[in-house]
Write a protein that holds these residues in place. Sequence first.
Motif, PDB file in Angstrom:
ATOM      1  N   THR A   1       0.729  -1.209  -0.116  1.00 59.47           N
ATOM      2  CA  THR A   1       0.061   0.037   0.201  1.00 59.47           C
ATOM      3  C   THR A   1       0.882   1.332  -0.046  1.00 59.47           C
ATOM      4  OG1 THR A   1      -0.003  -0.100   2.597  1.00 59.47           O
ATOM      5  CG2 THR A   1      -1.809  -1.241   1.309  1.00 59.47           C
ATOM      6  N   HIS A   2       0.408   2.339  -0.260  1.00 59.91           N
ATOM      7  CA  HIS A   2       1.018   3.736  -0.404  1.00 59.91           C
ATOM      8  C   HIS A   2       1.607   3.998   1.026  1.00 59.91           C
ATOM      9  CE1 HIS A   2       1.765   7.743  -1.360  1.00 59.91           C
ATOM     10  NE2 HIS A   2       1.229   8.192  -0.175  1.00 59.91           N
ATOM     11  N   SER A   3       1.094   3.833   2.113  1.00 63.31           N
ATOM     12  CA  SER A   3       1.408   4.092   3.498  1.00 63.31           C
ATOM     13  C   SER A   3       2.418   2.764   3.896  1.00 63.31           C
ATOM     14  CB  SER A   3       0.189   4.043   4.460  1.00 63.31           C
ATOM     15  OG  SER A   3      -0.644   2.777   4.509  1.00 63.31           O
TER      16      SER A   3
ATOM     17  N   GLY B   1       6.106   3.975   5.039  1.00 67.29           N
ATOM     18  CA  GLY B   1       6.639   3.543   6.134  1.00 67.29           C
ATOM     19  C   GLY B   1       7.967   2.855   6.008  1.00 67.29           C
ATOM     20  N   LEU B   2       7.976   2.081   5.055  1.00 71.62           N
ATOM     21  CA  LEU B   2       9.521   1.292   4.686  1.00 71.62           C
ATOM     22  C   LEU B   2      10.432   2.332   4.465  1.00 71.62           C
ATOM     23  CD1 LEU B   2       8.542  -1.648   2.426  1.00 71.62           C
ATOM     24  CD2 LEU B   2       9.340  -1.876   4.746  1.00 71.62           C
TER      25      LEU B   2
ATOM     26  N   ASP C   1       9.629  16.404  15.399  1.00 71.97           N
ATOM     27  CA  ASP C   1       9.341  17.104  14.041  1.00 71.97           C
ATOM     28  C   ASP C   1       9.028  15.953  13.229  1.00 71.97           C
ATOM     29  OD1 ASP C   1      11.778  15.702  14.286  1.00 71.97           O
ATOM     30  OD2 ASP C   1      12.641  16.853  12.803  1.00 71.97           O
ATOM     31  N   GLU C   2       8.467  14.869  13.710  1.00 72.50           N
ATOM     32  CA  GLU C   2       7.945  13.443  12.903  1.00 72.50           C
ATOM     33  C   GLU C   2       7.204  13.992  11.793  1.00 72.50           C
ATOM     34  OE1 GLU C   2       5.739   9.641  13.024  1.00 72.50           O
ATOM     35  OE2 GLU C   2       5.272  11.060  14.561  1.00 72.50           O
ATOM     36  N   GLY C   3       6.072  15.065  12.051  1.00 76.43           N
ATOM     37  CA  GLY C   3       4.985  15.306  11.185  1.00 76.43           C
ATOM     38  C   GLY C   3       5.540  16.097   9.914  1.00 76.43           C
ATOM     39  N   ALA C   4       6.385  16.798  10.220  1.00 76.32           N
ATOM     40  CA  ALA C   4       7.165  17.551   8.964  1.00 76.32           C
ATOM     41  C   ALA C   4       7.892  16.611   8.124  1.00 76.32           C
ATOM     42  CB  ALA C   4       8.171  18.671   9.597  1.00 76.32           C
TER      43      ALA C   4
ATOM     44  N   LEU D   1       7.484  13.301   2.817  1.00 74.71           N
ATOM     45  CA  LEU D   1       7.449  11.819   2.179  1.00 74.71           C
ATOM     46  C   LEU D   1       6.223  11.750   1.419  1.00 74.71           C
ATOM     47  CD1 LEU D   1       9.065   9.118   4.429  1.00 74.71           C
ATOM     48  CD2 LEU D   1      10.243  10.354   2.554  1.00 74.71           C
ATOM     49  N   ASP D   2       5.092  12.291   2.329  1.00 75.05           N
ATOM     50  CA  ASP D   2       3.743  11.887   1.544  1.00 75.05           C
ATOM     51  C   ASP D   2       3.573  12.810   0.421  1.00 75.05           C
ATOM     52  OD1 ASP D   2       1.302  10.938   2.098  1.00 75.05           O
ATOM     53  OD2 ASP D   2       0.506  13.004   2.634  1.00 75.05           O
TER      54      ASP D   2
END
Length: 70
Positions: free
Chosen positions: A34-36, A40-41, A54-57, A62-63
């Motif tokens: 899947t895309h996610s 994730g990999l 800063d994980e969200g940034a 990547l998104d």
Amino acid sequence: MSSNAWLALLLDGPMQSWGHASRFERRTTALHPTHSGVLGLIAAALGIDKHAPDEGAQLARLDALRVTTC
């Protein structure tokens, strides 16, 4: 010459499973990543800490990538 960068991954394993959809306690699996799952990999390979402030940034960067799975 194109300025696009490409990364091709062949994910082949007899016991791999890719979570697809979940409804309460039941989760179905897909036959392909899947895309996610791919993101994730990549995040794990880059060493992105799930608990970093800063994980969200980092994940937003990547998104924004265009991912094609098949």
